[in-house]
Enzyme design. Structure first.
Site, mmCIF file in Angstrom:
data_model
loop_
_atom_site.group_PDB
_atom_site.id
_atom_site.type_symbol
_atom_site.label_atom_id
_atom_site.label_comp_id
_atom_site.label_asym_id
_atom_site.label_seq_id
_atom_site.Cartn_x
_atom_site.Cartn_y
_atom_site.Cartn_z
ATOM 1 N N HIS A 302 0.988 -1.370 -0.354
ATOM 2 C CA HIS A 302 -0.375 -0.080 -0.083
ATOM 3 C C HIS A 302 0.936 1.457 -0.284
ATOM 4 O O HIS A 302 2.821 1.130 0.570
ATOM 5 C CB HIS A 302 -0.767 -0.083 1.163
ATOM 6 C CG HIS A 302 -1.622 0.878 1.428
ATOM 7 N ND1 HIS A 302 -2.672 2.395 1.214
ATOM 8 C CD2 HIS A 302 -3.459 0.942 0.634
ATOM 9 C CE1 HIS A 302 -3.404 2.471 0.999
ATOM 10 N NE2 HIS A 302 -3.720 1.691 0.069
ATOM 11 N N ASP A 360 -8.125 -5.433 0.151
ATOM 12 C CA ASP A 360 -8.494 -6.484 -0.616
ATOM 13 C C ASP A 360 -8.418 -7.860 -1.242
ATOM 14 O O ASP A 360 -8.326 -8.091 -1.588
ATOM 15 C CB ASP A 360 -8.505 -6.184 -2.059
ATOM 16 C CG ASP A 360 -9.016 -4.679 -2.193
ATOM 17 O OD1 ASP A 360 -10.407 -4.832 -1.411
ATOM 18 O OD2 ASP A 360 -9.095 -3.496 -2.640
HETATM 19 N N1 ACO Z 1 4.058 -7.670 -4.386
HETATM 20 C C1 ACO Z 1 5.326 -7.765 -5.207
HETATM 21 N N2 ACO Z 1 6.376 -6.568 -4.619
HETATM 22 C C2 ACO Z 1 5.975 -5.019 -4.491
HETATM 23 C C3 ACO Z 1 3.353 -5.300 -4.304
HETATM 24 C C4 ACO Z 1 3.804 -6.783 -4.527
HETATM 25 N N3 ACO Z 1 2.476 -6.621 -4.502
HETATM 26 N N4 ACO Z 1 3.951 -4.339 -4.207
HETATM 27 C C5 ACO Z 1 4.985 -3.361 -4.287
HETATM 28 N N5 ACO Z 1 6.285 -4.606 -4.606
HETATM 29 C C6 ACO Z 1 7.505 -3.950 -4.389
HETATM 30 C C7 ACO Z 1 7.978 -3.180 -5.404
HETATM 31 O O1 ACO Z 1 8.052 -3.782 -6.872
HETATM 32 C C8 ACO Z 1 9.183 -2.317 -5.348
HETATM 33 O O2 ACO Z 1 10.587 -3.427 -5.135
HETATM 34 P P1 ACO Z 1 11.781 -2.133 -5.463
HETATM 35 O O3 ACO Z 1 11.375 -1.205 -4.523
HETATM 36 O O4 ACO Z 1 12.441 -2.954 -4.654
HETATM 37 O O5 ACO Z 1 11.176 -1.517 -7.331
HETATM 38 C C9 ACO Z 1 8.772 -1.755 -4.171
HETATM 39 O O6 ACO Z 1 7.651 -2.883 -3.081
HETATM 40 C C10 ACO Z 1 7.700 -0.596 -3.913
HETATM 41 O O7 ACO Z 1 6.567 -0.317 -4.149
HETATM 42 P P2 ACO Z 1 6.026 0.910 -4.971
HETATM 43 O O8 ACO Z 1 5.821 -0.366 -6.654
HETATM 44 O O9 ACO Z 1 7.213 1.162 -5.509
HETATM 45 O O10 ACO Z 1 4.849 1.829 -4.319
HETATM 46 P P3 ACO Z 1 3.358 2.150 -4.758
HETATM 47 O O11 ACO Z 1 2.947 2.850 -2.936
HETATM 48 O O12 ACO Z 1 3.718 2.826 -6.159
HETATM 49 O O13 ACO Z 1 2.199 0.910 -4.890
HETATM 50 C C11 ACO Z 1 0.293 -0.388 -4.817
HETATM 51 C C12 ACO Z 1 1.417 0.334 -4.132
HETATM 52 C C13 ACO Z 1 -0.141 -0.041 -5.943
HETATM 53 C C14 ACO Z 1 -0.172 -0.946 -4.319
HETATM 54 C C15 ACO Z 1 1.428 -1.803 -4.976
HETATM 55 O O14 ACO Z 1 1.895 -1.683 -3.491
HETATM 56 C C16 ACO Z 1 1.008 -3.140 -5.603
HETATM 57 O O15 ACO Z 1 1.118 -2.929 -7.308
HETATM 58 N N6 ACO Z 1 0.488 -4.173 -4.622
HETATM 59 C C17 ACO Z 1 -1.231 -5.228 -5.551
HETATM 60 C C18 ACO Z 1 -1.872 -4.918 -5.844
HETATM 61 C C19 ACO Z 1 -2.679 -3.829 -4.670
HETATM 62 O O16 ACO Z 1 -2.524 -5.083 -4.202
HETATM 63 N N7 ACO Z 1 -3.429 -3.645 -4.780
HETATM 64 C C20 ACO Z 1 -4.326 -2.110 -4.197
HETATM 65 C C21 ACO Z 1 -3.988 -1.730 -3.263
HETATM 66 S S1 ACO Z 1 -5.030 -1.048 -1.756
HETATM 67 C C22 ACO Z 1 -6.927 -0.019 -2.598
HETATM 68 O O17 ACO Z 1 -6.332 0.429 -3.755
HETATM 69 C C23 ACO Z 1 -7.987 -0.370 -2.611
#
Ligand code: ACO
Length: 425
Positions: A302, A360
């Site tokens: 998140h 979720d």
């Molecule tokens: N699985 C694996 N790696 C992940 C995940 C994940 N679910 N989420 C983040 N990371 C990693 C990224 O690859 C990144 O790694 P790095 O530093 O080595 O490059 C690091 O964690 C930071 O991730 P970002 O994408 O920069 O985080 P951001 O805040 O932009 O994205 C998000 C947040 C979109 C929720 C992301 O965690 C994600 O895609 N999660 C999966 C989708 C999801 O569950 N979305 C629902 C969110 S809650 C909602 O909207 C209701």
């Protein structure tokens, strides 16, 4: 950089005072409006991770402490003791309703449940394979034509009518969208059932088990608002142009649908189905960690919550209760999800990046136990979030500081060049 007096000192030594806007809770904000004219530089903040786009009095999130409050009330308190109708009033009006206010609001919403026939006709005209989120967006796009009494953002009475109409109708629209996917006509709403029970009734044509209705109501409460998330910011951005509010909601619906936002609940179930058994978890966790693989653990991570998502903790508890009560035989995915959570949370990749289950991760398992197909998971999120969208839209339009949303950019394209006629290229 800024010094202790909140001044920004540019490379050429130019010092710009930054007015500090104090928050009631959490981080203050520094006003940057004076920076570009003084320094010739914009702030650059991709994804707006460090930018407060507006002031708001609706919802507070503390990502470090796992706090979520609606109008000052802890969301978990509301989830346990309140209900979706009462929370809707709270988010719209800022205070809990009196007994009389709650009764009259509940009756008004029940009276507004039936949609204009043109809205249902638009849903019925969607191809059978259309995703219900598409149908909901279409239905919202028809509403400006049929509800002109809600069209004027500058009129408080129009804003009130719009918000009540939107909250009442969105459930009817989602249920009709579902019925269309199974080739069935919409079921007329019942006025004697509460919000969530009527929603399940409009989908399945039977009065639901009270445990199922209560579980859905709690999910709606927990999804009702989450300050300036992607879809709410989209509603504010679209709404800032003065567009009809139903069109702003349609924009919010579209933003919500993406798998990085509200589409994650559907994606979680697909992922769990694909993983299938606990012996495959290791392979999927390894893929999620592989920078060369675009696969992510859906329902994990998140932007704001970095220790836990308080909504996920409550939802995991409800999930357990619902599966026990309804005995639907859907416990296999819950067990798999618990195993996946345990393995991921003990893995340094997830620990170092502070990635935890979000709202979720478990919600889809509950929806599935209630008999909903995966395509209806994001519409359920949209129904809950409609309250937040409308509350933010109303707040924005009553805020004298609000302006059309219009960010700037850091231009990296070509510099000026002359056009060459095609025959000379
Ligand atoms: N699985 C694996 N790696 C992940 C995940 C994940 N679910 N989420 C983040 N990371 C990693 C990224 O690859 C990144 O790694 P790095 O530093 O080595 O490059 C690091 O964690 C930071 O991730 P970002 O994408 O920069 O985080 P951001 O805040 O932009 O994205 C998000 C947040 C979109 C929720 C992301 O965690 C994600 O895609 N999660 C999966 C989708 C999801 O569950 N979305 C629902 C969110 S809650 C909602 O909207 C209701």
């Amino acid at each position: 950089m800024t010094d202790s007096g909140d001044r920004l000192v540019s490379r050429d030594g130019h010092s710009v005072p930054l007015a500090r806007r104090n928050s009631v809770l959490g981080a203050d904000a520094l006003e940057l409006t004076a920076v570009p004219p003084a320094t010739g530089a914009y702030s650059y903040d991709p994804g707006y991770a460090s930018t407060a786009s507006c002031t708001s009095r609706i919802t507070y999130v503390d990502g470090e402490k796992g706090v979520l409050m609606y109008r000052g009330y802890a969301a978990d308190d509301l989830a346990r003791h309140s209900n979706f109708t009462e929370v809707s009033w709270l988010l719209l009006n800022g205070e809990l309703p009196s007994h009389a206010e709650l009764q009259s609001f509940s009756e008004e919403l029940a009276g507004l449940r039936a949609c204009a026939p043109e809205v249902l006709e638009a849903i019925a005209a969607m191809p059978a394979g259309a995703h219900p989120m598409s149908a909901m967006t279409v239905a919202l796009s028809v509403m400006p034509a049929v509800y002109p009494e809600c069209a004027n953002p500058g009129d408080a009475d129009h804003r009130r009518r719009f918000s009540h109409r939107a909250i009442a109708n969105v459930a009817t629209v989602a249920a009709a969208a579902y019925r269309n996917t199974i080739g069935e006509t919409a079921i007329a709403p019942r006025h004697d059932l509460d919000y969530a029970a009527n929603l399940l009734y409009m989908m399945f044509g039977e009065e639901p088990n009270p445990v199922a209705a209560r579980a859905l109501d709690t999910l709606l409460v927990l999804h009702a608002d989450h300050e300036q998330n992607c879809s709410t910011s989209t509603v504010r951005m679209a709404g800032s142009s003065g567009v009809n509010p139903f069109s702003a909601l349609a924009a919010g619906c579209i933003a919500l649908w993406g798998p990085a936002h509200g589409g994650a609940n559907e994606a979680v179930i697909k992922m769990l189905e694909e993983i299938g058994t606990s012996k495959n978890i290791g392979e999927y966790v390894a893929r999620a960690k592989d920078p060369g693989d675009s696969f992510r653990l859906m329902g994990f991570g998140h932007r704001v919550y970095k220790n836990f998502d308080p909504r996920a903790t409550i939802i995991r508890g409800i999930c357990h209760e619902v599966l026990q009560e309804l005995k639907t035989g859907k416990g296999r995915l819950f067990t798999l999800a618990r195993q996946l959570e345990e393995i991921a949370l003990s893995d340094n990749y997830f620990k170092d990046r502070r990635l935890y289950p979000n709202v979720d991760f478990y919600s889809g398992i509950i929806y599935r136990a209630l008999g909903l197909p995966a395509t209806m998971f994001t519409p359920m999120f949209a129904i809950g979030r409609t309250v937040g969208w409308t509350a933010h839209w109303c707040e924005m339009h009553s805020d004298p500081e609000s302006r059309i949303g219009r960010p700037r950019q850091l231009y990296l394209g070509p510099t000026a060049r002359s056009y060459t006629p095609v025959e000379k290229r």
